[in-house]
Design an enzyme around this catalytic site. Structure first.
Site, PDB file in Angstrom:
ATOM      1  N   ASP A  34       0.793  -1.354  -0.338  1.00  0.00           N
ATOM      2  CA  ASP A  34      -0.384   0.113   0.297  1.00  0.00           C
ATOM      3  C   ASP A  34       0.696   1.759   0.400  1.00  0.00           C
ATOM      4  OD1 ASP A  34       0.727   0.085   2.489  1.00  0.00           O
ATOM      5  OD2 ASP A  34      -1.400  -0.377   3.634  1.00  0.00           O
ATOM      6  N   GLU A  38       3.561   2.006   2.381  1.00  0.00           N
ATOM      7  CA  GLU A  38       3.979   2.306   3.568  1.00  0.00           C
ATOM      8  C   GLU A  38       4.813   1.839   3.801  1.00  0.00           C
ATOM      9  OE1 GLU A  38       0.800   2.033   6.387  1.00  0.00           O
ATOM     10  OE2 GLU A  38      -0.496   3.002   5.256  1.00  0.00           O
ATOM     11  N   HIS A  57      18.082  27.367  11.905  1.00  0.00           N
ATOM     12  CA  HIS A  57      17.680  29.213  11.236  1.00  0.00           C
ATOM     13  C   HIS A  57      17.743  29.539  13.016  1.00  0.00           C
ATOM     14  CE1 HIS A  57      16.438  32.492   9.251  1.00  0.00           C
ATOM     15  NE2 HIS A  57      15.019  32.437   9.859  1.00  0.00           N
ATOM     16  N   LYS A 106      18.765  43.519   4.825  1.00  0.00           N
ATOM     17  CA  LYS A 106      18.273  43.156   3.616  1.00  0.00           C
ATOM     18  C   LYS A 106      16.619  42.911   4.142  1.00  0.00           C
ATOM     19  CE  LYS A 106      17.012  38.165   4.152  1.00  0.00           C
ATOM     20  NZ  LYS A 106      17.142  36.756   4.066  1.00  0.00           N
ATOM     21  N   ASP A 142      26.161  32.281   4.327  1.00  0.00           N
ATOM     22  CA  ASP A 142      24.111  31.924   5.058  1.00  0.00           C
ATOM     23  C   ASP A 142      24.163  30.999   5.173  1.00  0.00           C
ATOM     24  OD1 ASP A 142      22.618  33.407   6.040  1.00  0.00           O
ATOM     25  OD2 ASP A 142      21.165  34.151   4.043  1.00  0.00           O
ATOM     26  N   ARG A 148      11.964  27.883   9.951  1.00  0.00           N
ATOM     27  CA  ARG A 148      11.606  29.489   9.509  1.00  0.00           C
ATOM     28  C   ARG A 148      10.418  29.534   9.447  1.00  0.00           C
ATOM     29  NH1 ARG A 148      14.256  30.029   3.773  1.00  0.00           N
ATOM     30  NH2 ARG A 148      13.242  27.550   3.322  1.00  0.00           N
ATOM     31  N   ARG A 191      13.243  42.217   3.296  1.00  0.00           N
ATOM     32  CA  ARG A 191      12.369  41.052   2.740  1.00  0.00           C
ATOM     33  C   ARG A 191      11.642  41.328   2.031  1.00  0.00           C
ATOM     34  NH1 ARG A 191      12.773  35.756   0.265  1.00  0.00           N
ATOM     35  NH2 ARG A 191      14.722  35.221   2.080  1.00  0.00           N
ATOM     36  N   ASP A 239      22.960  39.411   5.076  1.00  0.00           N
ATOM     37  CA  ASP A 239      21.762  40.272   5.845  1.00  0.00           C
ATOM     38  C   ASP A 239      22.173  39.867   7.558  1.00  0.00           C
ATOM     39  OD1 ASP A 239      20.778  37.123   7.248  1.00  0.00           O
ATOM     40  OD2 ASP A 239      19.168  37.244   5.933  1.00  0.00           O
TER      41      ASP A 239
END
Ligand code: R5P
Length: 286
Positions: free
Chosen positions: A34, A36, A122, A182, A208, A90, A184, A159
């Site tokens: 199936d 899985e 992050h 920076k 980064d 994030r 966004r 940034d």
């Protein structure tokens, strides 16, 4: 201790085991009709296991959870997770009412393990959502070494969030560092504010934690070349390279793109195993 990996990550698992001086078990996961997944660790494990757990693509989360469970079934009393890339980090808060705090949901599910080591997350504070011990390791020493012999004269963060990473890499290389500011504009677009970093005629490394759409690094690269920089080398721990990001970076004029194999890609030339090993060694022995 035994390092356990799904077969797709055998190479990373072997490197991690060798760095830690332990055994490695590669697990060939299968699928039921199936669709899985099914995982079985055949050798009996000693008391401690470290599961290398990918969280990307989403389906890998299931494999990771199965490996943690299989490790206990195979006899491990303590299971730690070595997560090269902490996906969803994030989305570490609800930016709009009703949004999932994705990293919290993920870390709560992963709390079936006793401890978690990850690399350049992050937001390190997000690790508090994990129930057990956590360690945030960094691959910046390996990134710095990979930048040696490339004539780097200054390291810049694109940034403010990456400022300390740029500083650490610059310290290793013995050169200047600075950061850009920076803003966004959308998921794919950013604006770099005017700056007074000394870049004219210089070879610059941009450092980064992550390259996702490449918008940040491409805009910074273009800006620095417009400001008279001679060459730009782009380096990050995690290379997602969504939406043609590699081409975007090349088109912007990046001379070279260096990332680790935390997320495997065609430009993953730096191993994340040493960072995972450093993090694992920092875990309490019980
Ligand atoms: C943001 O603060 C991160 O450190 C990265 O700069 C960002 O996530 C990169 O995303 P993109 O490549 O999509 O600009």
């Amino acid at each position: 201790m035994t390092v356990v990996t799904a077969d797709e990550r055998r190479e990373l698992g072997e490197e991690l085991a060798s760095a830690l001086g332990t055994d490695h078990v590669g697990v060939q996961t299968q699928r039921f009709p199936d669709g899985e997944r099914y995982a079985r660790i055949e050798p009996q494990l000693d008391d401690r296991a470290t599961v290398v757990g990918d969280l990307r693509p989403d389906e890998s989360v299931v494999t990771t959870l199965l490996l943690v469970d299989a490790a206990r079934e195979a006899g491990a009393t303590t299971v730690s997770l070595a997560v090269p890339y902490l996906a969803y980090s994030r989305q570490d808060r609800a930016f709009e009412p009703g949004e999932a705090v994705s990293v919290r949901a993920l870390l709560q599910a992963l709390s079936s393990a006793d401890a978690l080591v990850t690399v350049d997350p992050h937001t390190p504070a997000a690790l508090d959502h994990f129930d057990g011990t956590t360690v945030a390791a960094t691959a910046m020493p390996e990134i710095a070494r990979s930048l040696e012999d490339r004539g780097i004269e200054a390291v810049l963060a694109p940034d403010e969030g990456a400022r300390d990473r740029a500083r650490d890499v610059a310290q290793h290389l013995g050169c200047a560092h600075d950061h850009l500011v920076k803003e966004r504009k959308s998921a794919r677009e950013v604006e770099i504010h005017p700056h007074d970093a000394d870049v004219a005629g210089r070879t610059i490394a941009l450092v980064d934690d992550i390259i996702a759409t490449g918008g940040t690094m491409a805009t910074a690269t273009r800006q620095l070349l417009d400001d008279g920089a001679d060459r730009i080398v782009v380096a990050a721990t995690h290379g997602i390279f969504a939406d043609g990001a590699l081409k975007r970076l090349e088109d912007a004029g990046a001379e070279e793109i260096l990332v680790t194999d935390a997320i495997p890609s065609s430009v993953s030339r730096i191993s994340v195993a040493p960072a995972l090993a450093r993090g694992t060694r920092r875990l309490p022995s019980r």
